[in-house]
Design an enzyme around this catalytic site. Structure first.
Site, short mmCIF file in Angstrom:
data_model
loop_
_atom_site.label_atom_id
_atom_site.label_comp_id
_atom_site.label_asym_id
_atom_site.label_seq_id
_atom_site.Cartn_x
_atom_site.Cartn_y
_atom_site.Cartn_z
CG HIS A 127 22.44 1.17 32.26
ND1 HIS A 127 21.57 1.41 31.22
CD2 HIS A 127 23.68 1.39 31.77
CE1 HIS A 127 22.27 1.75 30.14
NE2 HIS A 127 23.55 1.75 30.44
CD GLU A 128 26.47 2.50 34.28
OE1 GLU A 128 27.35 1.94 33.59
OE2 GLU A 128 25.70 3.36 33.80
CD GLN B 69 29.14 2.63 29.21
OE1 GLN B 69 29.03 2.82 30.42
NE2 GLN B 69 28.36 3.23 28.32
N GLY C 186 26.20 7.64 34.57
CA GLY C 186 26.82 6.37 34.92
C GLY C 186 27.77 5.94 33.82
CG HIS D 290 27.43 -1.15 30.71
ND1 HIS D 290 27.52 -1.30 29.35
CD2 HIS D 290 26.74 0.01 30.90
CE1 HIS D 290 26.91 -0.28 28.74
NE2 HIS D 290 26.42 0.51 29.66
CB CYS E 91 23.45 3.04 26.85
SG CYS E 91 25.08 2.35 27.17
CG LEU E 92 27.19 7.96 28.36
CD1 LEU E 92 28.37 8.17 29.29
CD2 LEU E 92 26.71 9.28 27.78
NI NI Z 1 25.24 2.22 29.42
#
Ligand code: NI
Length: 169
Positions: free
Chosen positions: A134-135, A50, A45, A138, A92-93
């Site tokens: 989660h997204e 991000q 995701g 963000h 998370c990236l």
């Molecule tokens: Ni994330």
């Protein structure tokens, strides 16, 4: 085009992203680039903040290329229903190399627009439900570490500060 992933500490990650109102080729190119950037980073995701773009766009593929039908672009997503509780390890990236157990609803329904502006609804359970939440978080400037205990969150932040000082973040 593969965008570099913005890491924790960059204010764009903690800012509410802007609604998308224009559904044009530029948006569709950005969505393609977001999928490409997500796969390159080995993620399932990715939200536009991000990659430093504060707009309400997220891409998800919890099967990581296995199932083309599991590939979703969500524009202006909103969670409209949640059910149950489910605890699972989450990362998370933008906070690489850290993971924590996070309790979230087990199933969620989301209303969003597709790359042409068409409204659709999507219901997911477990991993997909987690990714949808989660997204969407963000896009509201919220990171998964806001769902864990203050103690655990401070520990992660302290470790990140050390990495920043060492030039490793
Ligand atoms: Ni994330």
């Amino acid at each position: 085009m593969i965008y570099p992933i913005v890491k924790f500490g960059n204010p764009v990650l903690e800012k509410k992203a802007e609604m998308v109102t224009v559904f044009d080729d530029e948006l569709r190119k950005l969505i393609d680039d977001m999928f490409e950037s997500m796969y390159a980073a080995r993620g399932v995701g990715l939200a536009a903040p991000q990659i430093g773009i504060s707009r309400r766009i997220a891409v998800i593929d919890v099967t990581f290329k296995e199932d083309p039908k599991a590939k979703f672009a969500l524009i202006n997503p909103e969670i409209i229903h949640t059910e149950g509780r489910f605890k699972q390890s989450e990362g998370c990236l933008s906070i690489p190399d850290f993971r924590e157990n996070v309790t979230r609803p087990r199933a969620v329904s989301v209303r969003a627009q597709d790359e042409h502006g068409k409204i659709f609804e999507l219901t997911g359970e477990e991993l997909l439900a987690r990714a949808l939440q989660h997204e969407t978080d963000h896009l509201n400037g919220k990171l998964y570490i806001s769902h864990i205990s203050a103690l655990k969150r401070d520990l992660i932040k302290r470790k990140i500060r050390k990495l920043v000082k060492a030039g490793e973040w």
